[in-house]
Design a protein around this motif. Structure first.
Motif, PDB file in Angstrom:
ATOM      1  N   VAL A  36     102.151  25.640 109.840  1.00 45.44           N
ATOM      2  CA  VAL A  36     101.556  26.705 110.636  1.00 45.44           C
ATOM      3  C   VAL A  36     100.103  26.310 110.852  1.00 45.44           C
ATOM      4  CG1 VAL A  36     100.932  29.150 110.757  1.00 45.44           C
ATOM      5  CG2 VAL A  36     103.062  28.464 109.629  1.00 45.44           C
ATOM      6  N   GLU A  37      99.690  26.230 112.102  1.00 46.36           N
ATOM      7  CA  GLU A  37      98.312  25.880 112.432  1.00 46.36           C
ATOM      8  C   GLU A  37      97.689  27.031 113.213  1.00 46.36           C
ATOM      9  OE1 GLU A  37      97.690  21.712 113.758  1.00 46.36           O
ATOM     10  OE2 GLU A  37      99.883  21.593 113.684  1.00 46.36           O
ATOM     11  N   VAL A  38      96.560  27.533 112.704  1.00 50.86           N
ATOM     12  CA  VAL A  38      95.935  28.703 113.317  1.00 50.86           C
ATOM     13  C   VAL A  38      94.439  28.484 113.514  1.00 50.86           C
ATOM     14  CG1 VAL A  38      95.751  31.215 113.211  1.00 50.86           C
ATOM     15  CG2 VAL A  38      97.517  30.066 111.870  1.00 50.86           C
ATOM     16  N   GLU A  39      93.958  28.813 114.708  1.00 55.62           N
ATOM     17  CA  GLU A  39      92.519  28.812 114.994  1.00 55.62           C
ATOM     18  C   GLU A  39      92.112  30.208 115.440  1.00 55.62           C
ATOM     19  OE1 GLU A  39      91.458  24.262 116.479  1.00 55.62           O
ATOM     20  OE2 GLU A  39      91.312  25.959 117.881  1.00 55.62           O
ATOM     21  N   PHE A  40      90.988  30.672 114.890  1.00 60.58           N
ATOM     22  CA  PHE A  40      90.517  32.019 115.238  1.00 60.58           C
ATOM     23  C   PHE A  40      88.994  32.014 115.202  1.00 60.58           C
ATOM     24  CE2 PHE A  40      91.449  36.793 114.256  1.00 60.58           C
ATOM     25  CZ  PHE A  40      91.201  37.112 115.573  1.00 60.58           C
ATOM     26  N   GLY A  41      88.369  32.152 116.358  1.00 59.38           N
ATOM     27  CA  GLY A  41      86.910  32.132 116.384  1.00 59.38           C
ATOM     28  C   GLY A  41      86.331  32.661 117.675  1.00 59.38           C
ATOM     29  N   PHE A  42      85.198  33.362 117.553  1.00 57.07           N
ATOM     30  CA  PHE A  42      84.454  33.891 118.699  1.00 57.07           C
ATOM     31  C   PHE A  42      82.970  33.693 118.448  1.00 57.07           C
ATOM     32  CE2 PHE A  42      88.305  36.478 118.381  1.00 57.07           C
ATOM     33  CZ  PHE A  42      88.817  36.389 119.664  1.00 57.07           C
ATOM     34  N   ALA A  43      82.281  33.084 119.393  1.00 58.18           N
ATOM     35  CA  ALA A  43      80.839  32.894 119.242  1.00 58.18           C
ATOM     36  C   ALA A  43      80.110  34.227 119.155  1.00 58.18           C
ATOM     37  CB  ALA A  43      80.312  32.070 120.417  1.00 58.18           C
ATOM     38  N   SER A  44      80.636  35.255 119.799  1.00 58.95           N
ATOM     39  CA  SER A  44      79.967  36.563 119.854  1.00 58.95           C
ATOM     40  C   SER A  44      80.065  37.349 118.559  1.00 58.95           C
ATOM     41  CB  SER A  44      80.564  37.395 120.989  1.00 58.95           C
ATOM     42  OG  SER A  44      81.951  37.598 120.787  1.00 58.95           O
ATOM     43  N   LEU A  45      80.836  36.863 117.593  1.00 54.53           N
ATOM     44  CA  LEU A  45      81.015  37.604 116.339  1.00 54.53           C
ATOM     45  C   LEU A  45      79.863  37.432 115.366  1.00 54.53           C
ATOM     46  CD1 LEU A  45      84.737  37.239 115.257  1.00 54.53           C
ATOM     47  CD2 LEU A  45      83.547  39.288 115.979  1.00 54.53           C
ATOM     48  N   LYS A  46      78.974  36.479 115.603  1.00 54.37           N
ATOM     49  CA  LYS A  46      77.964  36.121 114.615  1.00 54.37           C
ATOM     50  C   LYS A  46      77.155  37.317 114.136  1.00 54.37           C
ATOM     51  CE  LYS A  46      74.141  32.982 113.661  1.00 54.37           C
ATOM     52  NZ  LYS A  46      74.566  32.830 112.266  1.00 54.37           N
ATOM     53  N   ILE A  47      76.676  38.127 115.069  1.00 57.86           N
ATOM     54  CA  ILE A  47      75.841  39.271 114.688  1.00 57.86           C
ATOM     55  C   ILE A  47      76.636  40.258 113.852  1.00 57.86           C
ATOM     56  CG2 ILE A  47      74.570  41.255 115.583  1.00 57.86           C
ATOM     57  CD1 ILE A  47      73.793  39.546 117.986  1.00 57.86           C
ATOM     58  N   LYS A  48      77.895  40.464 114.219  1.00 60.25           N
ATOM     59  CA  LYS A  48      78.732  41.459 113.550  1.00 60.25           C
ATOM     60  C   LYS A  48      78.989  41.142 112.087  1.00 60.25           C
ATOM     61  CE  LYS A  48      83.424  43.323 113.648  1.00 60.25           C
ATOM     62  NZ  LYS A  48      84.748  43.230 114.263  1.00 60.25           N
ATOM     63  N   ILE A  49      79.196  39.869 111.757  1.00 57.32           N
ATOM     64  CA  ILE A  49      79.700  39.558 110.413  1.00 57.32           C
ATOM     65  C   ILE A  49      78.762  38.671 109.607  1.00 57.32           C
ATOM     66  CG2 ILE A  49      82.095  39.829 111.134  1.00 57.32           C
ATOM     67  CD1 ILE A  49      82.346  36.823 111.240  1.00 57.32           C
ATOM     68  N   GLU A  50      77.469  38.678 109.935  1.00 54.77           N
ATOM     69  CA  GLU A  50      76.583  37.751 109.237  1.00 54.77           C
ATOM     70  C   GLU A  50      75.933  38.334 107.984  1.00 54.77           C
ATOM     71  OE1 GLU A  50      72.786  38.650 112.233  1.00 54.77           O
ATOM     72  OE2 GLU A  50      73.528  36.621 111.955  1.00 54.77           O
ATOM     73  N   LYS A  51      76.129  39.639 107.727  1.00 51.92           N
ATOM     74  CA  LYS A  51      75.451  40.293 106.604  1.00 51.92           C
ATOM     75  C   LYS A  51      76.323  40.359 105.356  1.00 51.92           C
ATOM     76  CE  LYS A  51      71.711  41.323 108.916  1.00 51.92           C
ATOM     77  NZ  LYS A  51      70.403  40.690 108.565  1.00 51.92           N
ATOM     78  N   LYS A  52      75.789  39.877 104.245  1.00 52.96           N
ATOM     79  CA  LYS A  52      76.542  39.886 102.991  1.00 52.96           C
ATOM     80  C   LYS A  52      76.806  41.307 102.501  1.00 52.96           C
ATOM     81  CE  LYS A  52      76.034  36.740  99.783  1.00 52.96           C
ATOM     82  NZ  LYS A  52      75.573  35.905  98.647  1.00 52.96           N
ATOM     83  N   ASP A  53      75.823  42.204 102.645  1.00 51.50           N
ATOM     84  CA  ASP A  53      76.003  43.562 102.135  1.00 51.50           C
ATOM     85  C   ASP A  53      77.016  44.366 102.959  1.00 51.50           C
ATOM     86  OD1 ASP A  53      74.418  43.798 104.369  1.00 51.50           O
ATOM     87  OD2 ASP A  53      72.998  45.210 103.494  1.00 51.50           O
ATOM     88  N   LEU A  54      77.410  43.845 104.113  1.00 49.63           N
ATOM     89  CA  LEU A  54      78.437  44.493 104.925  1.00 49.63           C
ATOM     90  C   LEU A  54      79.802  43.826 104.747  1.00 49.63           C
ATOM     91  CD1 LEU A  54      76.497  45.106 108.278  1.00 49.63           C
ATOM     92  CD2 LEU A  54      76.810  46.664 106.340  1.00 49.63           C
ATOM     93  N   GLY A  55      79.886  42.937 103.754  1.00 51.29           N
ATOM     94  CA  GLY A  55      81.145  42.229 103.530  1.00 51.29           C
ATOM     95  C   GLY A  55      81.419  41.234 104.631  1.00 51.29           C
ATOM     96  N   GLY A  56      80.349  40.602 105.121  1.00 51.29           N
ATOM     97  CA  GLY A  56      80.458  39.701 106.248  1.00 51.29           C
ATOM     98  C   GLY A  56      81.121  38.377 105.906  1.00 51.29           C
ATOM     99  N   GLY A  57      81.268  37.557 106.941  1.00 53.14           N
ATOM    100  CA  GLY A  57      81.914  36.263 106.787  1.00 53.14           C
ATOM    101  C   GLY A  57      83.238  36.209 107.526  1.00 53.14           C
ATOM    102  N   THR A  58      83.619  35.022 107.942  1.00 54.10           N
ATOM    103  CA  THR A  58      84.848  34.893 108.730  1.00 54.10           C
ATOM    104  C   THR A  58      86.121  34.984 107.890  1.00 54.10           C
ATOM    105  OG1 THR A  58      84.888  32.459 108.605  1.00 54.10           O
ATOM    106  CG2 THR A  58      83.667  33.449 110.432  1.00 54.10           C
ATOM    107  N   VAL A  59      86.027  34.722 106.590  1.00 55.61           N
ATOM    108  CA  VAL A  59      87.239  34.781 105.760  1.00 55.61           C
ATOM    109  C   VAL A  59      87.849  36.184 105.776  1.00 55.61           C
ATOM    110  CG1 VAL A  59      88.162  34.627 103.413  1.00 55.61           C
ATOM    111  CG2 VAL A  59      86.606  32.872 104.252  1.00 55.61           C
ATOM    112  N   LEU A  60      87.007  37.213 105.579  1.00 53.88           N
ATOM    113  CA  LEU A  60      87.516  38.578 105.534  1.00 53.88           C
ATOM    114  C   LEU A  60      87.730  39.166 106.919  1.00 53.88           C
ATOM    115  CD1 LEU A  60      85.686  40.311 102.541  1.00 53.88           C
ATOM    116  CD2 LEU A  60      87.775  38.951 102.574  1.00 53.88           C
ATOM    117  N   ASP A  61      86.969  38.732 107.897  1.00 56.33           N
ATOM    118  CA  ASP A  61      87.071  39.312 109.228  1.00 56.33           C
ATOM    119  C   ASP A  61      88.153  38.638 110.071  1.00 56.33           C
ATOM    120  OD1 ASP A  61      85.421  41.374 110.902  1.00 56.33           O
ATOM    121  OD2 ASP A  61      85.845  39.722 112.274  1.00 56.33           O
ATOM    122  N   LEU A  62      88.247  37.317 109.980  1.00 54.68           N
ATOM    123  CA  LEU A  62      89.193  36.555 110.791  1.00 54.68           C
ATOM    124  C   LEU A  62      90.259  35.862 109.947  1.00 54.68           C
ATOM    125  CD1 LEU A  62      86.626  34.796 113.190  1.00 54.68           C
ATOM    126  CD2 LEU A  62      87.840  36.953 113.573  1.00 54.68           C
TER     127      LEU A  62
END
Length: 330
Positions: free
Chosen positions: A150-176
């Motif tokens: 199974v090969e999966v790609e998931f990414g959006f350049a526009s997501l950076k602002i949304k998920i960049e904060k650690k105190d908001l549980g940011g990061g692509t692992v949990l969001d994508l």
């Protein structure tokens, strides 16, 4: 009798969830209350969706005797706290993904739900789409032969602002990444024997990009890539010894391609425009919740408690390898 929903948080995803419910039979689903930490936002939400009760706190929602089940659309770090509150007040719960920040929290929440004899499900809506159910049957019927990757790609350049904060549980692992991980698990249905991951972190110490391999043994592997820096193909490929399925928009697919032939399942039209792609498909998970609760079930066979724990475990392991640590991991 209609299942009586309460909605915790009045943001974009909650809007889409309420909007999707409006496309279902109103004798089966009814939103009776909404809560937000800002009462004015809850009142605005209630007015838009003709909801009788609006609250300025989640405690008030939890105490409402008219609410049977609560949809939790809060930010990631609040999932555990708000879901715990609802369960402690006798409410069934549907929690947006990820279920919690980490496996430790997820285990506590699931234990509480079981002890309370209440329904709890992580809102991995993907699995309730007709396309996912079709994929599952194709695999079980051996149409693809032995599935090897199974090969999966998931990414959006526009997501950076949304998920960049650690105190908001940011990061692509949990969001994508949760979507990519759950698809690998949906296909292989077994515990991985090893996981390897690399990633690129931002100044906050959360992941902007991740590449991971999930090894299931017997030459079976899941390969995932996530990004908040670049827009990726956002497609999944499931390959077997006899065939391949390509899944465009794999987290909410209304069509799939089986050995070159497209199969589609169009979505209904709703009263309002949705914020996110194919969000009308949230109706599928809402209907799954209704059926489970009316049948007296405490979990869904499509998103079991054990599956949520395993997904959380894989998320934790990937974060550990790339060096992402949240305050609540302590």
């Amino acid at each position: 009798m209609a299942l009586k929903w309460g909605i915790a948080a009045a943001g974009r995803i909650s809007h889409d969830f309420a909007n999707s419910l409006s496309t279902l039979n109103q004798d089966d689903h009814k939103v009776v209350a909404v809560a937000a930490r800002d009462l004015s936002r809850a009142e605005e939400f209630a007015k838009k969706f003709n909801i009788v009760q609006a609250y300025g706190s989640y405690v008030e929602l939890a105490q409402d005797p008219n609410v049977e089940v609560v949809y939790i659309g809060t930010l990631n770090p609040q999932h555990f706290e708000v879901a715990t509150l609802m369960l402690e007040h006798g409410k069934n719960v549907l929690v947006e993904k990820p279920l919690c920040i980490n496996e430790k929290q997820a285990h506590k929440l699931i234990t509480l739900a079981k002890e309370s004899k209440l329904f709890l499900m992580e809102a991995i809506w993907s699995r309730l789409f007709p396309s996912y159910q079709y994929i599952r049957k194709q695999i079980e019927d051996g149409v693809l032969g032995e599935v090897t990757s199974v090969e999966v790609e998931f990414g959006f350049a526009s997501l950076k602002i949304k998920i960049e904060k650690k105190d908001l549980g940011g990061g692509t692992v949990l969001d994508l990444g949760v979507y990519a991980i759950q698809l690998c698990q949906w296909v292989f249905k077994q515990v991985p024997i090893s996981i390897t991951a690399t990633g690129k972190l931002n100044d906050e110490g959360v992941d902007d990009e991740v590449a991971a391999e999930i090894n299931y043994g017997d030459n079976k592997v899941g390969k995932i890539k996530t990004s908040a820096l670049n827009t990726l193909s956002n497609t999944a490929k499931i390959s077997g010894t006899r065939g391949q399925i390509t899944v465009p928009t794999f987290w909410c697919p209304t069509s799939i391609i089986v050995d070159g032939a497209e199969i589609s399942w169009p979505l209904s039209k709703a009263k309002y425009q949705f914020n996110s792609t194919n969000s009308c498909g949230l109706r599928y998970e809402a209907e799954e919740v209704r059926k489970c609760i009316r049948d007296g079930k405490l979990e869904s066979k499509n998103v079991t408690h054990n599956e949520s724990l395993l997904i959380a475990h894989i998320e934790d392991e990937i974060r550990k390898q790339i060096g992402v640590k949240y305050p609540k991991d302590e």
